[in-house]
Design an enzyme around this catalytic site. Structure first.
Site, PDB file in Angstrom:
ATOM      1  CD1 TRP A  64     -34.600 -14.452  56.390  1.00 23.51           C
ATOM      2  CD2 TRP A  64     -36.001 -15.134  55.045  1.00 23.51           C
ATOM      3  NE1 TRP A  64     -35.846 -14.300  57.037  1.00 23.51           N
ATOM      4  CE2 TRP A  64     -36.712 -14.554  56.190  1.00 23.51           C
ATOM      5  CE3 TRP A  64     -36.720 -15.470  53.806  1.00 23.51           C
ATOM      6  CZ2 TRP A  64     -38.149 -14.299  55.988  1.00 23.51           C
ATOM      7  CZ3 TRP A  64     -38.123 -15.137  53.994  1.00 23.51           C
ATOM      8  CH2 TRP A  64     -38.815 -14.644  55.047  1.00 23.51           C
ATOM      9  CE  LYS A  94     -33.851  -7.431  61.132  1.00 15.73           C
ATOM     10  NZ  LYS A  94     -33.488  -7.923  59.761  1.00 15.73           N
ATOM     11  CG  HIS A 134     -28.871 -15.992  59.394  1.00 15.85           C
ATOM     12  ND1 HIS A 134     -28.977 -15.046  58.891  1.00 15.85           N
ATOM     13  CD2 HIS A 134     -29.527 -15.763  60.779  1.00 15.85           C
ATOM     14  CE1 HIS A 134     -29.493 -13.900  59.614  1.00 15.85           C
ATOM     15  NE2 HIS A 134     -29.804 -14.492  60.636  1.00 15.85           N
ATOM     16  CB  SER A 140     -29.694 -12.041  62.940  1.00 12.49           C
ATOM     17  OG  SER A 140     -31.150 -12.491  62.642  1.00 12.49           O
TER      18      SER A 140
END
Length: 423
Positions: free
Chosen positions: A350, A263, A402, A259
């Protein structure tokens, strides 16, 4: 005050989530920035041209316009081994806990938790990643230090008034299959991301940013790093330690993240070539996904919900994705020729699974310069049909939400087995 701010951010995020675009037929036509053409218009044809001209351009654009520039100032970091247990987890592993002090007054620090398998021949390859709730949350091992930092209200057991307690031990163990990783012959290192910067919009005064400010400065300038840049910096500082540990094969350290921490793992891998392999799990917008697709979470949404994550400059691209001078296939590309693995989840629209896959695919021309095999089609694979396990860009889409689960870790380790030449 802090909890009221978090509540406001939560409701904003929920309202934005409801407005997300999940219709593939509504993805607008887009043109990706030219990967193999310099800003001066010169076609890149060789590795030398890529490394000397185009790669530095792209890296600088991500630093200036997306994540913010990482400070060049070097801190005098002191690593102190807090504890060592060579019979941890019923003698399965050696557990070390190392505190990295960033200042002489010992007020700023991060705790590194490191497990290495006792049954494996040393030194061993290691997976390094940040965690969301404190090192104690990844396993019920009673010897792990409990973080004293502020922890977001994740609704996990054992979190009381944003503080971890004994009851929080192992609360997120399903995301960290420690025994399975050790059984495969890998070590595991992790750091709580809140040691570097609390995950709140008002947290810069509590983060390590103050160690790099100019006189009179209280917040980062628009082109300076946000929280993701800070977390990525912490991964590199953990790598500084791993290079010194004789139980760790410093040439085979894989940086990974899930998540928002996916990044951070990508940005750490892009800036720090010491990471031999880079893994992103469900990193979405501002991570692996193509932003010009405007699918799922978009730039305005992420900057509104999490204004502290990126450089201030990134906000000028709210509702202006096509004006961003880079896209995230280029983030993958600047890690070449090192292997990169991206994972998605079928119910995590998403994060735009297709956009995450396409970044890997469109990074291919740079890997080709190095003679590295990559994904060969722009069409993503079916759910739980991994592709590229024996190429330099691997991908899978797990069935489900997720999250990061044993299925994902199994595929990460398969990919690492190939690139680290393990049987």
């Amino acid at each position: 005050m802090k909890n009221n701010l978090l509540l406001s951010v939560f409701f904003i995020a929920q309202s934005l989530l409801a407005l997300a675009q999940y219709d593939e037929s509504k993805v607008p036509p887009y043109t990706l920035p030219e990967l193999m053409v310099t800003q001066a218009g010169k076609k890149v044809r060789t590795v030398k041209e890529w490394e000397a001209q185009r790669r530095p351009e792209i890296l600088a654009l991500f630093a200036e316009q997306v994540y913010g520039k990482t400070p060049t100032k070097k801190l005098r970091i002191h690593f102190e081994t807090v504890s060592t247990d060579r019979q941890a987890l019923n003698s399965l592993a050696t557990r070390k806990q190392i505190r990295a002090y960033f200042t002489d007054d010992r007020q700023h620090y991060m705790d590194i938790l490191l497990y290495t398998p006792n049954a494996a021949q040393k030194p061993v390859p290691v997976f390094l990643g940040l965690n969301f709730s404190g090192n104690q949350s990844i396993h019920a091992d009673p010897g792990i230090l409990i973080t004293k930092r502020w922890v977001p209200d994740w609704k996990d057991p054992g979190l009381i008034n944003n503080q971890a307690t004994e009851a929080n031990r192992g609360a997120r163990a399903r995301r960290w299959p420690v025994e399975e990783i050790l059984a495969r012959g890998y070590g595991l290192a992790t750091v709580y991301y809140g040691d570097l910067q609390p995950d709140r919009a008002d947290s810069f005064d509590e983060s390590i940013h103050s160690l790099f400010y100019n006189k009179g400065q209280t917040v980062p300038s628009p082109d300076e790093w946000g929280a993701i840049g800070t977390w990525a910096w912490g991964l590199s500082r953990a790598m500084d330690y791993l290079e010194t540990d004789q139980d760790v094969d410093k040439k085979r350290v894989a940086v990974m993240g899930h998540s928002r921490l996916g990044k951070a793992a990508l940005w750490a891998g892009a800036q720090d070539p010491r990471f031999a392999l880079v893994i992103s799990n469900d990193s979405g917008e501002g991570g692996a996904a193509i932003t010009r697709r405007q699918y799922g979470e978009q730039i305005k949404r992420i900057n509104t919900s999490f204004p502290h994550w990126f450089a201030g400059n990134y906000k000028q691209y709210n509702d202006r994705e096509n004006d961003l001078p880079v896209d995230f296939h280029e983030l993958i590309a600047i890690m070449a020729p090192r292997p990169v693995y991206v994972a998605s989840a079928s119910e995590d629209q998403w994060s735009d699974p297709k956009g995450e896959y396409l970044s890997l695919y469109h990074a291919g021309p740079v890997y080709a310069l190095y003679g590295r095999s990559t994904l060969t089609t722009p069409i993503p694979p079916e759910v739980e049909v991994p592709v590229g396990q024996k190429t330099w860009t691997g991908y899978h889409m797990r069935n489900g939400k997720h999250d990061i689960l044993l299925y994902d870790w199994d595929k990460f380790m398969n990919f690492a087995d190939f690139h680290f030449k393990r049987k």
